[in-house]
Motif scaffolding. Structure first.
Motif, PDB file in Angstrom:
ATOM      1  N   ALA A   1       0.846  -1.190   0.000  1.00 56.66           N
ATOM      2  CA  ALA A   1       0.000   0.000   0.000  1.00 56.66           C
ATOM      3  C   ALA A   1       0.880   1.238   0.000  1.00 56.66           C
ATOM      4  CB  ALA A   1      -0.900   0.033   1.244  1.00 56.66           C
ATOM      5  N   MET A   2       0.241   2.389  -0.192  1.00 58.65           N
ATOM      6  CA  MET A   2       0.897   3.664   0.062  1.00 58.65           C
ATOM      7  C   MET A   2       0.622   4.006   1.517  1.00 58.65           C
ATOM      8  SD  MET A   2       2.689   6.061  -1.451  1.00 58.65           S
ATOM      9  CE  MET A   2       2.254   6.269  -3.176  1.00 58.65           C
ATOM     10  N   TYR A   3       1.677   4.341   2.247  1.00 58.01           N
ATOM     11  CA  TYR A   3       1.564   4.637   3.663  1.00 58.01           C
ATOM     12  C   TYR A   3       1.735   6.135   3.907  1.00 58.01           C
ATOM     13  CZ  TYR A   3       1.589  -0.287   4.882  1.00 58.01           C
ATOM     14  OH  TYR A   3       1.253  -1.610   5.022  1.00 58.01           O
ATOM     15  N   TYR A   4       0.849   6.669   4.752  1.00 55.07           N
ATOM     16  CA  TYR A   4       0.836   8.094   5.040  1.00 55.07           C
ATOM     17  C   TYR A   4       0.889   8.333   6.545  1.00 55.07           C
ATOM     18  CZ  TYR A   4      -1.180   8.361   0.314  1.00 55.07           C
ATOM     19  OH  TYR A   4      -1.419   8.250  -1.024  1.00 55.07           O
ATOM     20  N   CYS A   5       1.586   9.387   6.943  1.00 59.14           N
ATOM     21  CA  CYS A   5       1.436   9.857   8.311  1.00 59.14           C
ATOM     22  C   CYS A   5       0.566  11.102   8.292  1.00 59.14           C
ATOM     23  CB  CYS A   5       2.782  10.125   8.978  1.00 59.14           C
ATOM     24  SG  CYS A   5       3.736  11.467   8.278  1.00 59.14           S
ATOM     25  N   ALA A   6      -0.077  11.366   9.410  1.00 64.21           N
ATOM     26  CA  ALA A   6      -1.030  12.465   9.482  1.00 64.21           C
ATOM     27  C   ALA A   6      -1.077  13.036  10.884  1.00 64.21           C
ATOM     28  CB  ALA A   6      -2.418  11.983   9.070  1.00 64.21           C
ATOM     29  N   ALA A   7      -1.459  14.300  10.966  1.00 64.91           N
ATOM     30  CA  ALA A   7      -1.573  14.999  12.236  1.00 64.91           C
ATOM     31  C   ALA A   7      -2.974  15.585  12.383  1.00 64.91           C
ATOM     32  CB  ALA A   7      -0.531  16.117  12.315  1.00 64.91           C
ATOM     33  N   ASP A   8      -3.541  15.396  13.580  1.00 64.46           N
ATOM     34  CA  ASP A   8      -4.842  15.987  13.920  1.00 64.46           C
ATOM     35  C   ASP A   8      -4.589  17.062  14.971  1.00 64.46           C
ATOM     36  OD1 ASP A   8      -8.037  14.676  15.163  1.00 64.46           O
ATOM     37  OD2 ASP A   8      -7.349  16.705  14.737  1.00 64.46           O
ATOM     38  N   PHE A   9      -4.560  18.312  14.564  1.00 64.30           N
ATOM     39  CA  PHE A   9      -4.238  19.406  15.465  1.00 64.30           C
ATOM     40  C   PHE A   9      -5.367  19.741  16.422  1.00 64.30           C
ATOM     41  CE2 PHE A   9      -0.247  20.072  13.685  1.00 64.30           C
ATOM     42  CZ  PHE A   9      -0.324  20.115  12.306  1.00 64.30           C
ATOM     43  N   GLU A  10      -6.538  19.161  16.220  1.00 61.36           N
ATOM     44  CA  GLU A  10      -7.691  19.495  17.062  1.00 61.36           C
ATOM     45  C   GLU A  10      -7.905  18.508  18.200  1.00 61.36           C
ATOM     46  OE1 GLU A  10     -11.036  19.974  14.504  1.00 61.36           O
ATOM     47  OE2 GLU A  10     -10.147  21.652  13.413  1.00 61.36           O
ATOM     48  N   LYS A  11      -7.115  17.438  18.211  1.00 63.13           N
ATOM     49  CA  LYS A  11      -7.299  16.440  19.253  1.00 63.13           C
ATOM     50  C   LYS A  11      -5.967  16.035  19.841  1.00 63.13           C
ATOM     51  CE  LYS A  11     -10.223  13.070  18.557  1.00 63.13           C
ATOM     52  NZ  LYS A  11     -10.912  11.944  17.905  1.00 63.13           N
ATOM     53  N   ARG A  12      -5.999  15.784  21.169  1.00 65.28           N
ATOM     54  CA  ARG A  12      -4.810  15.279  21.851  1.00 65.28           C
ATOM     55  C   ARG A  12      -4.986  13.822  22.264  1.00 65.28           C
ATOM     56  NH1 ARG A  12      -3.586  18.576  26.816  1.00 65.28           N
ATOM     57  NH2 ARG A  12      -1.637  17.426  26.679  1.00 65.28           N
ATOM     58  N   PHE A  13      -6.246  13.425  22.415  1.00 71.45           N
ATOM     59  CA  PHE A  13      -6.553  12.067  22.858  1.00 71.45           C
ATOM     60  C   PHE A  13      -7.666  11.502  21.979  1.00 71.45           C
ATOM     61  CE2 PHE A  13      -4.063  13.107  26.411  1.00 71.45           C
ATOM     62  CZ  PHE A  13      -4.473  14.323  26.923  1.00 71.45           C
ATOM     63  N   ALA A  14      -7.992  10.227  22.247  1.00 71.60           N
ATOM     64  CA  ALA A  14      -9.048   9.568  21.458  1.00 71.60           C
ATOM     65  C   ALA A  14      -8.785   9.741  19.975  1.00 71.60           C
ATOM     66  CB  ALA A  14     -10.420  10.127  21.842  1.00 71.60           C
TER      67      ALA A  14
END
Length: 126
Positions: free
Chosen positions: A91-104
């Motif tokens: 597969a193509m693997y991606y990293c990602a960031a969610d700036f609106e959440k710290r948990f869950a």
């Protein structure tokens, strides 16, 4: 400038290992949700591993017991160690960031992540 850059993909035989790296710039990888996702052509993005701001990690699905997510905030790096690779991990693997959440941190709603890298291809041959 906020940016994520993945590296470390490649071709490997089944049973082999790879470690993917994700270099972050413009923000800390330790202060919100970070995740690894993958996509096979014709299918939806699949969440496979997340890392929250308390250092808790989780992996889901077929990669449990084989993949490990980690990070080094001093280097602003996120990693995905992949062992016992199978052809279905291709597969193509991606990293990602969610700036609106710290948990869950979400596995199942990639649209919650605002910032994505360009991806790195992993190909596993049988």
């Amino acid at each position: 400038q906020v940016q994520l850059v993945e590296s470390g993909g490649g071709s490997v035989q089944a049973g082999g290992s790879l470690t993917l790296s994700c270099a972050a710039s413009g923000f800390s990888v330790a202060t919100h949700c970070m995740g690894w996702f993958r996509r096979v052509p014709g299918k939806e993005r699949e969440g496979i591993a997340v890392f929250d701001s308390d250092g808790r990690t989780a992996v889901v699905g077929s990669v449990v017991g084989r993949f490990t997510i980690s990070q080094d905030d001093s280097r602003k790096m996120l990693y995905l160690e992949m062992n016992s690779l199978k052809p279905e991990d291709t597969a193509m693997y991606y990293c990602a960031a969610d700036f609106e959440k710290r948990f869950a941190c979400s596995f199942y709603f990639p649209e919650e992540y605002q910032n994505w890298g360009q991806g790195t291809q992993v190909t596993v041959s049988s």
